[in-house]
Design a protein around this motif. Structure first.
Motif, mmCIF file in Angstrom:
data_model
loop_
_atom_site.group_PDB
_atom_site.id
_atom_site.type_symbol
_atom_site.label_atom_id
_atom_site.label_comp_id
_atom_site.label_asym_id
_atom_site.label_seq_id
_atom_site.Cartn_x
_atom_site.Cartn_y
_atom_site.Cartn_z
ATOM 1 N N LYS A 166 0.826 -1.199 0.000
ATOM 2 C CA LYS A 166 0.000 0.000 0.000
ATOM 3 C C LYS A 166 0.865 1.255 0.000
ATOM 4 O O LYS A 166 1.991 1.268 0.494
ATOM 5 C CB LYS A 166 -0.926 0.011 1.218
ATOM 6 N N TRP A 200 -3.631 3.106 0.021
ATOM 7 C CA TRP A 200 -4.348 2.374 -1.023
ATOM 8 C C TRP A 200 -3.406 1.337 -1.628
ATOM 9 O O TRP A 200 -2.186 1.448 -1.524
ATOM 10 C CB TRP A 200 -4.855 3.316 -2.117
ATOM 11 N N ASN A 201 -3.991 0.297 -2.261
ATOM 12 C CA ASN A 201 -3.163 -0.679 -2.966
ATOM 13 C C ASN A 201 -3.340 -0.495 -4.475
ATOM 14 O O ASN A 201 -4.141 0.322 -4.932
ATOM 15 C CB ASN A 201 -3.492 -2.108 -2.525
ATOM 16 N N GLU A 203 -4.626 -2.392 -6.753
ATOM 17 C CA GLU A 203 -5.958 -2.716 -7.273
ATOM 18 C C GLU A 203 -6.846 -1.475 -7.186
ATOM 19 O O GLU A 203 -7.602 -1.166 -8.119
ATOM 20 C CB GLU A 203 -6.575 -3.862 -6.460
ATOM 21 N N GLN A 204 -6.729 -0.757 -6.071
ATOM 22 C CA GLN A 204 -7.517 0.463 -5.888
ATOM 23 C C GLN A 204 -7.040 1.572 -6.813
ATOM 24 O O GLN A 204 -7.849 2.365 -7.315
ATOM 25 C CB GLN A 204 -7.446 0.907 -4.420
ATOM 26 N N SER A 207 -8.525 0.817 -10.147
ATOM 27 C CA SER A 207 -9.955 1.135 -10.128
ATOM 28 C C SER A 207 -10.180 2.641 -10.247
ATOM 29 O O SER A 207 -11.046 3.089 -11.015
ATOM 30 C CB SER A 207 -10.589 0.610 -8.836
ATOM 31 N N ALA A 208 -9.392 3.419 -9.511
ATOM 32 C CA ALA A 208 -9.537 4.877 -9.571
ATOM 33 C C ALA A 208 -9.182 5.398 -10.964
ATOM 34 O O ALA A 208 -9.839 6.296 -11.492
ATOM 35 C CB ALA A 208 -8.646 5.532 -8.513
ATOM 36 N N TYR A 219 -4.933 -4.055 -12.609
ATOM 37 C CA TYR A 219 -3.579 -4.085 -12.074
ATOM 38 C C TYR A 219 -2.910 -5.372 -12.526
ATOM 39 O O TYR A 219 -3.385 -6.466 -12.230
ATOM 40 C CB TYR A 219 -3.627 -3.994 -10.540
ATOM 41 N N SER A 273 -8.608 12.638 -1.835
ATOM 42 C CA SER A 273 -8.725 11.180 -1.877
ATOM 43 C C SER A 273 -7.956 10.636 -3.074
ATOM 44 O O SER A 273 -7.532 11.388 -3.969
ATOM 45 C CB SER A 273 -10.189 10.779 -2.006
ATOM 46 N N GLU A 275 -9.122 8.985 -5.581
ATOM 47 C CA GLU A 275 -9.863 9.304 -6.802
ATOM 48 C C GLU A 275 -9.619 10.752 -7.233
ATOM 49 O O GLU A 275 -9.436 11.042 -8.425
ATOM 50 C CB GLU A 275 -11.361 9.070 -6.584
#
Length: 282
Positions: A166, A200-201, A203-204, A207-208, A219, A273, A275
């Motif tokens: 992360k 965050w990792n 994958e996140q 997604s963002a 990812y 954030s 995002e």
């Protein structure tokens, strides 16, 4: 007088703007630059621009004349930074500067991140300098992922060897605002601040990026060796590729996974954030 090193760089320019936003008169800000031609935008704002080079202590002593509180933005030349920062600190001492705020890295004193040793050395220099210091341990700049996210528009993937590690990144604008607030307030003097966003990792992150780009982004987990090979294939020298792969390896090991409310406290609001950080990069 306030001084900002690296004032023509992205972070330094943002700090200068934030100082003005906080009500500091441009005439009370000294921006350090290596090249005056790159500082025209600062001079147009009324900032005093002085020429100084981290490798030239004499130029730094002259540039810091009259500076009471100085922001030392860490140099960009990995492997040379400890010596360069020592030049800055010694020049500030000679010029009569009283306080230095320094942009370090998360848990610099204990981290296995390959960037940490020079930050740790600089922190130690400051502790023994006799100057008042504020250590700004910036986690990771969201802007470090600009290339990855823009490339994902075509590839559909963000590839890294970071495993499930992360990162608690924040945008340079948030770090700059924090640095400016610390510089104008003596209430942080003597403190070490762990400045970080919400961890965050990857994958996140993917997604963002997908939400911001309006398409599916995944990812792609790759090995350290493959990470090096891909970077070399893209034109990076082998030494540089090995270093960047090592950064991924350190992220996988958790060197940037930190939970801290220091950044939010200094900003007096939540940092952007993930995002929001990603949207700013596009």
């Amino acid at each position: 007088m306030y001084g900002v090193t690296g004032a023509t760089g992205e972070l330094g320019s943002l700090v200068v703007s934030q100082l003005i936003n906080l009500g500091v008169q441009p005439s009370s800000i000294i921006g350090l630059a290596r090249n005056r031609s790159k500082a025209a935008h600062l001079e147009k704002q009324g900032i005093t621009v002085r020429i100084g080079d981290y490798d030239d202590q004499a130029s730094l002593r002259k540039a810091f004349t009259g500076v009471d509180r100085l922001l030392l933005i860490s140099g960009s030349e990995v492997g040379k930074r400890a010596a360069q920062h020592q030049n800055v600190i010694e020049a500030a001492q000679a010029a009569g500067t009283k306080t230095i705020a320094y942009t370090s890295i998360s848990r610099a004193d204990t981290s296995n991140n390959p960037l940490a040793p020079e930050h740790k050395a600089t922190e130690e220099l400051l502790r023994h300098s006799g100057l008042t210091s504020v250590i700004l341990r910036n986690n990771w700049y969201a802007e470090n992922y600009t290339g990855d996210i823009r490339a994902a528009r075509d590839s559909g993937t963000i590839a890294a060897a970071a495993g499930d590690g992360k990162v608690a990144s924040a945008s340079k604008s948030d770090y700059a605002e924090a640095a400016a607030k610390v510089l104008v307030s003596e209430s942080y003097d003597g403190m070490t601040l762990e400045l970080a966003g919400t961890p965050w990792n990857y994958e996140q992150l993917a997604s963002a990026a997908g939400k911001a780009l309006g398409k599916d982004i995944r990812y792609e987990r790759i090995s350290i060796e493959e990470r090096k090979q891909r970077l070399v294939a893209a034109g990076m020298p082998e030494a540089g590729a090995a270093f960047y792969a090592q950064l991924d390896e350190s992220i996988a090991a958790g060197t940037l996974d930190i939970s801290s409310s220091d950044l939010e406290k200094v900003l007096e609001r939540p940092p952007l954030s993930l995002e929001e950080q990603v949207k700013k990069l596009l």
